[in-house]
Design an enzyme around this catalytic site. Structure first.
Site, PDB file in Angstrom:
ATOM      1  N   LYS A   1       0.842  -1.209   0.000  1.00  0.00           N
ATOM      2  CA  LYS A   1       0.000   0.000   0.000  1.00  0.00           C
ATOM      3  C   LYS A   1       0.870   1.249   0.000  1.00  0.00           C
ATOM      4  O   LYS A   1       0.619   2.195  -0.742  1.00  0.00           O
ATOM      5  CB  LYS A   1      -0.947  -0.013   1.209  1.00  0.00           C
ATOM      6  CG  LYS A   1      -2.134  -0.949   1.012  1.00  0.00           C
ATOM      7  CD  LYS A   1      -2.930  -1.207   2.279  1.00  0.00           C
ATOM      8  CE  LYS A   1      -3.980  -2.288   2.009  1.00  0.00           C
ATOM      9  NZ  LYS A   1      -4.698  -2.747   3.200  1.00  0.00           N
TER      10      LYS A   1
ATOM     11  N   GLN B   1      -5.027  -1.152   9.231  1.00  0.00           N
ATOM     12  CA  GLN B   1      -4.949  -2.512   8.695  1.00  0.00           C
ATOM     13  C   GLN B   1      -5.579  -3.499   9.689  1.00  0.00           C
ATOM     14  O   GLN B   1      -5.289  -3.459  10.886  1.00  0.00           O
ATOM     15  CB  GLN B   1      -3.476  -2.870   8.425  1.00  0.00           C
ATOM     16  CG  GLN B   1      -3.259  -4.204   7.754  1.00  0.00           C
ATOM     17  CD  GLN B   1      -3.770  -4.261   6.310  1.00  0.00           C
ATOM     18  OE1 GLN B   1      -3.863  -3.256   5.628  1.00  0.00           O
ATOM     19  NE2 GLN B   1      -4.110  -5.446   5.865  1.00  0.00           N
TER      20      GLN B   1
ATOM     21  N   ASP C   1     -11.478   2.884   3.446  1.00  0.00           N
ATOM     22  CA  ASP C   1     -11.810   1.457   3.475  1.00  0.00           C
ATOM     23  C   ASP C   1     -13.323   1.248   3.316  1.00  0.00           C
ATOM     24  O   ASP C   1     -13.773   0.137   3.067  1.00  0.00           O
ATOM     25  CB  ASP C   1     -11.412   0.878   4.839  1.00  0.00           C
ATOM     26  CG  ASP C   1     -10.304  -0.146   4.739  1.00  0.00           C
ATOM     27  OD1 ASP C   1     -10.060  -0.647   3.642  1.00  0.00           O
ATOM     28  OD2 ASP C   1      -9.710  -0.433   5.784  1.00  0.00           O
TER      29      ASP C   1
HETATM   30  N1  GUN Z   1      -6.987  -6.612   5.936  1.00  0.00           N
HETATM   31  C1  GUN Z   1      -7.237  -7.407   4.864  1.00  0.00           C
HETATM   32  N2  GUN Z   1      -7.952  -6.722   3.941  1.00  0.00           N
HETATM   33  C2  GUN Z   1      -8.142  -5.489   4.442  1.00  0.00           C
HETATM   34  C3  GUN Z   1      -8.795  -4.323   3.934  1.00  0.00           C
HETATM   35  O1  GUN Z   1      -9.361  -4.288   2.840  1.00  0.00           O
HETATM   36  N3  GUN Z   1      -8.765  -3.245   4.752  1.00  0.00           N
HETATM   37  C4  GUN Z   1      -8.164  -3.256   5.957  1.00  0.00           C
HETATM   38  N4  GUN Z   1      -8.198  -2.148   6.695  1.00  0.00           N
HETATM   39  N5  GUN Z   1      -7.560  -4.302   6.454  1.00  0.00           N
HETATM   40  C5  GUN Z   1      -7.539  -5.407   5.685  1.00  0.00           C
END
Ligand code: GUN
Length: 292
Positions: free
Chosen positions: A53, A97, A120
């Site tokens: 990311k 996350q 998100d």
């Molecule tokens: N962990 C796995 N996929 C995601 C996601 O799409 N967003 C977040 N915040 N954590 C994750």
């Protein structure tokens, strides 16, 4: 001929578009769109996701603010960081996350994020906005899945979409998106009776359950669009230290009947970060009062 949907290529094209728009944003407003990513602890899979990311945010001409906190960080300290990021004008998007360590209530953390920065799309306000058909920020994996469906079929009107899985992250939001695109939507899950027959009636089949190769070849309606959201690691075979990655669909069987299908890896996966970057740009534009 079955189309194997190339999520890597669609995602790369989307990221290139976002980068172009981010440069234009910076030219006009004198700062880059900014995404803050918060990682608590050192879950290895999360480390990899967060690393990607950060790298792709920079490649998309945006600012990346990385916050890595130790696993024993208290809930209060995490909430205080979220509050600080809510108030930081250079931060347009906030992503915490998941999963967070067990002593932290993830619901509380998500609800502490300013909905305008919730890239998100997990805050209940954004979930409600999606349901109500109001502008908001929608979750990235379903957004990316919709873009892949639309890459092979523009008009979904009247098509029967079956979504297997009812999670807040994928199943529920993609059902809303398919409905908004005028599909007839069935939500299937672990208690659905005769799941194979239900799937056989699907023009669009979305599998998001996290059960390796649950969907068999003979569950597929000939010509259907099959979107596999699952990423499951099989146990390692003899001599290997890592098992194979498979989706929720038995790909080799399903591709014989499907009209179009996403592979795992290389299908839905790459779309999630591309849509996260797009959401960050959308949030940035809205925050400066530009239309998006
Ligand atoms: N962990 C796995 N996929 C995601 C996601 O799409 N967003 C977040 N915040 N954590 C994750």
């Amino acid at each position: 001929m079955t189309t194997i949907i190339d999520g890597k290529a669609v995602a790369a094209a989307l990221r290139a578009d976002v980068a172009k728009d981010a440069i234009a944003f910076t030219g006009k407003y004198g700062r880059r769109p900014g995404l803050a990513v918060v990682l608590v602890g050192n879950d290895p899979a999360s480390e990899v996701y967060v690393g990607s990311k950060v790298r792709l945010t920079r490649e998309a001409e945006m600012s990346s603010f990385e916050h890595r906190l130790p696993a024993e960080t208290s809930e209060a300290d995490l909430l205080a960081l979220v509050q600080k990021l809510n108030e930081d004008d250079l931060v347009d998007g906030i992503l915490v996350q998941l999963p967070v360590p067990r002593h932290i209530d993830s619901g509380k953390v998500i609800q502490a994020i300013d909905p305008a920065k919730d890239v998100d799309g997990l805050h209940p306000e954004n979930a409600g906005r999606l349901m109500a058909g109001l502008p908001g920020l929608a979750p990235c994996t379903p957004l990316g899945s919709m873009l892949l469906i639309e890459s092979v079929q523009k008009d979904l009107s009247g098509l029967h979409a079956v979504v297997i899985g009812r999670s807040v992250l994928v199943g529920k939001p993609i059902a809303q998106m398919l409905l908004a695109a005028n599909a007839t939507v069935t939500m299937a899950h672990s208690r659905t009776k005769d799941l194979p027959a239900m799937c056989r009636s699907a023009d669009i089949l979305v599998a998001a359950v996290g059960v390796p190769e649950l969907v068999k070849g003979d569950w597929i309606k000939p010509g259907a669009i099959v979107i596999d959201v699952g990423i499951n690691r099989l146990p390692p075979s003899e001599g290997a230290n890592k098992g194979r990655l498979v989706g929720d669909v038995a790909f080799d069987e399903a591709k014989v009947l499907a009209g179009a299908i996403t592979p795992v890896p290389g299908g839905v996966g790459p779309m999630t970060i591309a849509c996260l970057l797009q959401n960050t740009l959308t949030a940035a534009r809205r925050r400066v009062g530009a239309t998006a």
